[in-house]
Design an enzyme around this catalytic site. Structure first.
Site, PDB file in Angstrom:
ATOM      1  N   GLU A  80      -7.968  20.476   5.552  1.00 22.33           N
ATOM      2  CA  GLU A  80      -8.351  19.229   4.895  1.00 22.33           C
ATOM      3  C   GLU A  80      -9.604  18.666   5.565  1.00 22.33           C
ATOM      4  O   GLU A  80      -9.922  17.494   5.424  1.00 22.33           O
ATOM      5  CB  GLU A  80      -7.212  18.208   4.874  1.00 22.33           C
ATOM      6  CG  GLU A  80      -6.657  17.822   6.218  1.00 22.33           C
ATOM      7  CD  GLU A  80      -5.591  16.738   6.102  1.00 22.33           C
ATOM      8  OE1 GLU A  80      -5.874  15.697   5.510  1.00 22.33           O
ATOM      9  OE2 GLU A  80      -4.485  16.961   6.622  1.00 22.33           O
ATOM     10  N   CYS A 112      -1.975  18.158   5.056  1.00 16.02           N
ATOM     11  CA  CYS A 112      -1.477  19.093   6.079  1.00 16.02           C
ATOM     12  C   CYS A 112      -0.527  20.146   5.500  1.00 16.02           C
ATOM     13  O   CYS A 112      -0.107  21.054   6.214  1.00 16.02           O
ATOM     14  CB  CYS A 112      -0.770  18.330   7.185  1.00 16.02           C
ATOM     15  SG  CYS A 112      -1.702  16.924   7.773  1.00 16.02           S
ATOM     16  N   HIS A 234       5.904  19.928  10.836  1.00 13.23           N
ATOM     17  CA  HIS A 234       4.520  19.459  10.917  1.00 13.23           C
ATOM     18  C   HIS A 234       4.514  18.315  11.933  1.00 13.23           C
ATOM     19  O   HIS A 234       5.343  17.396  11.848  1.00 13.23           O
ATOM     20  CB  HIS A 234       4.032  18.958   9.551  1.00 13.23           C
ATOM     21  CG  HIS A 234       2.822  18.086   9.665  1.00 13.23           C
ATOM     22  ND1 HIS A 234       1.665  18.517  10.281  1.00 13.23           N
ATOM     23  CD2 HIS A 234       2.581  16.783   9.310  1.00 13.23           C
ATOM     24  CE1 HIS A 234       0.777  17.539  10.294  1.00 13.23           C
ATOM     25  NE2 HIS A 234       1.302  16.477   9.711  1.00 13.23           N
TER      26      HIS A 234
HETATM   27  N1  CAA Z   1       6.542   2.528  25.776  1.00 13.72           N
HETATM   28  C1  CAA Z   1       7.237   3.445  25.046  1.00 13.72           C
HETATM   29  N2  CAA Z   1       7.230   3.474  23.680  1.00 13.72           N
HETATM   30  C2  CAA Z   1       6.479   2.552  23.045  1.00 13.72           C
HETATM   31  C3  CAA Z   1       5.739   1.576  23.737  1.00 13.72           C
HETATM   32  C4  CAA Z   1       5.783   1.589  25.166  1.00 13.72           C
HETATM   33  N3  CAA Z   1       5.106   0.687  25.904  1.00 13.72           N
HETATM   34  N4  CAA Z   1       5.091   0.805  22.842  1.00 13.72           N
HETATM   35  C5  CAA Z   1       5.427   1.290  21.606  1.00 13.72           C
HETATM   36  N5  CAA Z   1       6.264   2.322  21.735  1.00 13.72           N
HETATM   37  C6  CAA Z   1       6.837   3.157  20.685  1.00 13.72           C
HETATM   38  C7  CAA Z   1       7.245   2.351  19.460  1.00 13.72           C
HETATM   39  O1  CAA Z   1       8.550   1.803  19.610  1.00 13.72           O
HETATM   40  C8  CAA Z   1       7.174   3.415  18.378  1.00 13.72           C
HETATM   41  O2  CAA Z   1       8.301   4.251  18.407  1.00 13.72           O
HETATM   42  P1  CAA Z   1       9.421   4.125  17.233  1.00 13.72           P
HETATM   43  O3  CAA Z   1       8.699   4.433  15.945  1.00 13.72           O
HETATM   44  O4  CAA Z   1      10.401   5.206  17.596  1.00 13.72           O
HETATM   45  O5  CAA Z   1       9.932   2.741  17.301  1.00 13.72           O
HETATM   46  C9  CAA Z   1       5.980   4.288  18.828  1.00 13.72           C
HETATM   47  O6  CAA Z   1       5.796   4.021  20.213  1.00 13.72           O
HETATM   48  C10 CAA Z   1       4.695   3.963  18.098  1.00 13.72           C
HETATM   49  O7  CAA Z   1       4.470   2.579  18.240  1.00 13.72           O
HETATM   50  P2  CAA Z   1       3.951   1.716  17.007  1.00 13.72           P
HETATM   51  O8  CAA Z   1       4.777   2.026  15.796  1.00 13.72           O
HETATM   52  O9  CAA Z   1       3.822   0.311  17.417  1.00 13.72           O
HETATM   53  O10 CAA Z   1       2.503   2.389  16.880  1.00 13.72           O
HETATM   54  P3  CAA Z   1       1.321   2.030  15.907  1.00 13.72           P
HETATM   55  O11 CAA Z   1       1.777   1.297  14.716  1.00 13.72           O
HETATM   56  O12 CAA Z   1       0.239   1.401  16.705  1.00 13.72           O
HETATM   57  O13 CAA Z   1       0.824   3.484  15.473  1.00 13.72           O
HETATM   58  C11 CAA Z   1       1.164   5.322  13.950  1.00 13.72           C
HETATM   59  C12 CAA Z   1       1.694   4.559  15.185  1.00 13.72           C
HETATM   60  C13 CAA Z   1       1.419   4.462  12.711  1.00 13.72           C
HETATM   61  C14 CAA Z   1       1.886   6.632  13.828  1.00 13.72           C
HETATM   62  C15 CAA Z   1      -0.356   5.545  14.124  1.00 13.72           C
HETATM   63  O14 CAA Z   1      -0.598   6.353  15.240  1.00 13.72           O
HETATM   64  C16 CAA Z   1      -1.006   6.179  12.893  1.00 13.72           C
HETATM   65  O15 CAA Z   1      -1.357   5.511  11.932  1.00 13.72           O
HETATM   66  N6  CAA Z   1      -1.193   7.543  12.924  1.00 13.72           N
HETATM   67  C17 CAA Z   1      -1.782   8.262  11.815  1.00 13.72           C
HETATM   68  C18 CAA Z   1      -0.816   8.468  10.660  1.00 13.72           C
HETATM   69  C19 CAA Z   1       0.304   9.432  11.007  1.00 13.72           C
HETATM   70  O16 CAA Z   1       0.195  10.269  11.878  1.00 13.72           O
HETATM   71  N7  CAA Z   1       1.389   9.379  10.238  1.00 13.72           N
HETATM   72  C20 CAA Z   1       2.495  10.299  10.403  1.00 13.72           C
HETATM   73  C21 CAA Z   1       3.123  10.714   9.092  1.00 13.72           C
HETATM   74  S1  CAA Z   1       1.881  11.242   7.944  1.00 13.72           S
HETATM   75  C22 CAA Z   1       1.570  12.880   8.344  1.00 13.72           C
HETATM   76  O17 CAA Z   1       2.345  13.510   9.012  1.00 13.72           O
HETATM   77  C23 CAA Z   1       0.303  13.503   7.854  1.00 13.72           C
HETATM   78  C24 CAA Z   1      -0.690  13.552   8.965  1.00 13.72           C
HETATM   79  O18 CAA Z   1      -0.789  14.529   9.677  1.00 13.72           O
HETATM   80  C25 CAA Z   1      -1.532  12.391   9.161  1.00 13.72           C
END
Ligand code: CAA
Length: 394
Positions: A80, A112, A234
């Site tokens: 992609e 992906c 994935h």
């Molecule tokens: N210590 C330990 N853990 C912590 C922490 C700390 N101090 N602070 C936060 N966490 C944990 C949270 O509890 C959370 O875990 P849970 O979901 O189990 O509760 C995890 O860390 C992530 O924290 P947030 O949800 O607050 O993180 P965020 O909102 O800032 O970002 C994300 C997370 C949304 C995945 C972001 O990285 C993102 O947008 N990534 C790109 C999209 C993505 O990868 N999506 C996945 C599915 S789509 C897909 O698979 C296709 C692809 O390849 C993109």
């Protein structure tokens, strides 16, 4: 019935990485959020003269040095991170790998998921002509906006697989479970260099797709969840696969504990923690990780879940071949990761900006020589992309 599946598999990633301790400090974030919450410690960062073509060629050359390239009648390139809207990445790699001119070449895209579609298409092609083999390459650069939530889940990597009859690594069982739905969780319009992401929804959508695909797999093949020994998901980040598996396992397994469910996925996440997301290549780098980090898989069932936002998913499974260990490149893979060079934050920003394509618009550009890989992207001449093979031996 002829057994068809993965006869050989090899992966490659950039020689450069950013340690997420550095990103955590710069983004004022607790490092544990990265290391434990999303489960990534380092992200692979491509050098200015690396792209999906060079990484794909660097992965595939490892396989081609050990097989009869004249039997390869199709090259499927899943990505992609396309470098051209018309010409397929497969054609560039076909030349770099010196494949026969009779070979069919094409690029596949559905976020992906396309690597899993490529594996299934390859199996169907081999079923039509079991004398021939198909080379599947999946290569991607996961890139998000600076300072966005996705920044810590960047990464890059490629995987190459030889699909043939009587495979020496994994015989893929016929039948699978698919699920498709038109969703807006992650997408990249043609006019954007980085994706648009609804992060929280993307996680919900991933888990829903995994469950639907599993149900369809079970309906189509009758497979029992408890007959699968290990799972490769994935991995946009390593805890995504674990989270989905625990939710799935709690519904589908006959009373497996959380610890038992985690053990079914953890060995496949070792590389993701060191590389980050590799989009379409991630599920199969997870398979490499499982093969390198788990003992004695011979005869065991392994399930693979491919997922692409937008969205399409597929679950299928296979049986690990008795002599699979002879095919592994465990020492080479470990060295590939451990010998990489750590970059500082300013180099990370420099490499990040280097992928901006505005500088190509007058049709000529010479790329600085940085990567130590066998293949490099040397620049643009009259709007055509140029590649060099820098060494003859691996
Ligand atoms: N210590 C330990 N853990 C912590 C922490 C700390 N101090 N602070 C936060 N966490 C944990 C949270 O509890 C959370 O875990 P849970 O979901 O189990 O509760 C995890 O860390 C992530 O924290 P947030 O949800 O607050 O993180 P965020 O909102 O800032 O970002 C994300 C997370 C949304 C995945 C972001 O990285 C993102 O947008 N990534 C790109 C999209 C993505 O990868 N999506 C996945 C599915 S789509 C897909 O698979 C296709 C692809 O390849 C993109």
């Amino acid at each position: 019935m002829t057994r068809i599946g993965i006869d050989d598999i090899a992966f490659y990633t950039s020689n450069f990485y950013l340690d997420l301790h550095i990103l955590a400090e710069k983004r004022n974030t607790d490092h544990d959020k990265y290391a434990s919450g999303i489960g990534i410690e380092k992200i692979g960062i491509p050098a200015p003269d690396e792209d999906i073509i060079t990484m794909g060629a660097n992965a595939a050359i490892q396989i081609l040095e050990q097989c009869d390239r004249h039997k390869i009648d199709t090259l499927l390139f899943a990505t992609e991170s396309s470098v051209d809207q018309s010409k397929s990445a497969a054609v560039f790699v076909h030349r770099l790998l010196d494949l026969p001119s009779e070979c069919r070449t094409v690029e596949l895209k559905q976020a992906c998921y396309s690597s899993t579609a490529a594996v299934q298409i390859a199996c169907a092609l081999v079923a039509r002509n079991p004398e021939k083999s198909v080379l599947v390459i999946s290569s991607d650069i996961a890139r998000y906006d600076l300072e966005s939530a996705g920044e810590a889940t960047q990464g890059c990597g490629a995987v190459a697989m030889l699909i043939k009859a009587d495979p020496r690594i994994l015989s893929i069982e016929p039948g699978s479970g698919c699920y498709s739905a038109d969703t807006w969780d992650f997408w990249r319009p043609n006019y954007c260099s980085n994706p648009k992401v609804d992060g929280k929804f993307s996680i919900i959508n991933y888990i829903r797709t995994a469950k639907e695909c599993w149900k369809n797999l079970a309906k189509n093949t009758g497979v029992d969840f408890n007959s699968i020994y290990r799972f490769c998901y994935h991995l946009p980040f390593s805890t995504m696969g674990l989270k989905a598996h625990i939710k799935l396992g709690k519904e589908m397994s006959a009373g497996k504990t959380q610890q038992e469910l985690e053990a079914q996925v953890l060995p496949s996440t070792v590389c993701c923690r060191q590389i980050g997301n590799c989009y379409s290549a991630s599920a199969y780098i997870a398979l490499c990780s499982l093969l390198d980090n788990e003992q004695d898989l011979a005869g065991k069932n392994v399930a693979i879940f491919g997922y692409g936002s937008g969205c399409a998913g597929e679950f299928y499974y296979g049986v690990v071949s008795d002599s699979y260990q002879k095919m592994l490149r465990t020492d080479h893979n470990k060295k590939l990761l451990s010998a990489r060079e750590a970059i500082d934050f300013s180099t990370y920003l420099e490499f990040y900006q280097a992928s901006d394509t505005k500088k190509y618009q007058d049709g000529n550009y010479t790329t600085p020589a940085v990567t130590p890989g066998m293949f490099r992207f040397s620049g643009i001449r009259n709007h055509a992309r140029m590649y060099d093979r820098c060494a003859d031996d691996l």
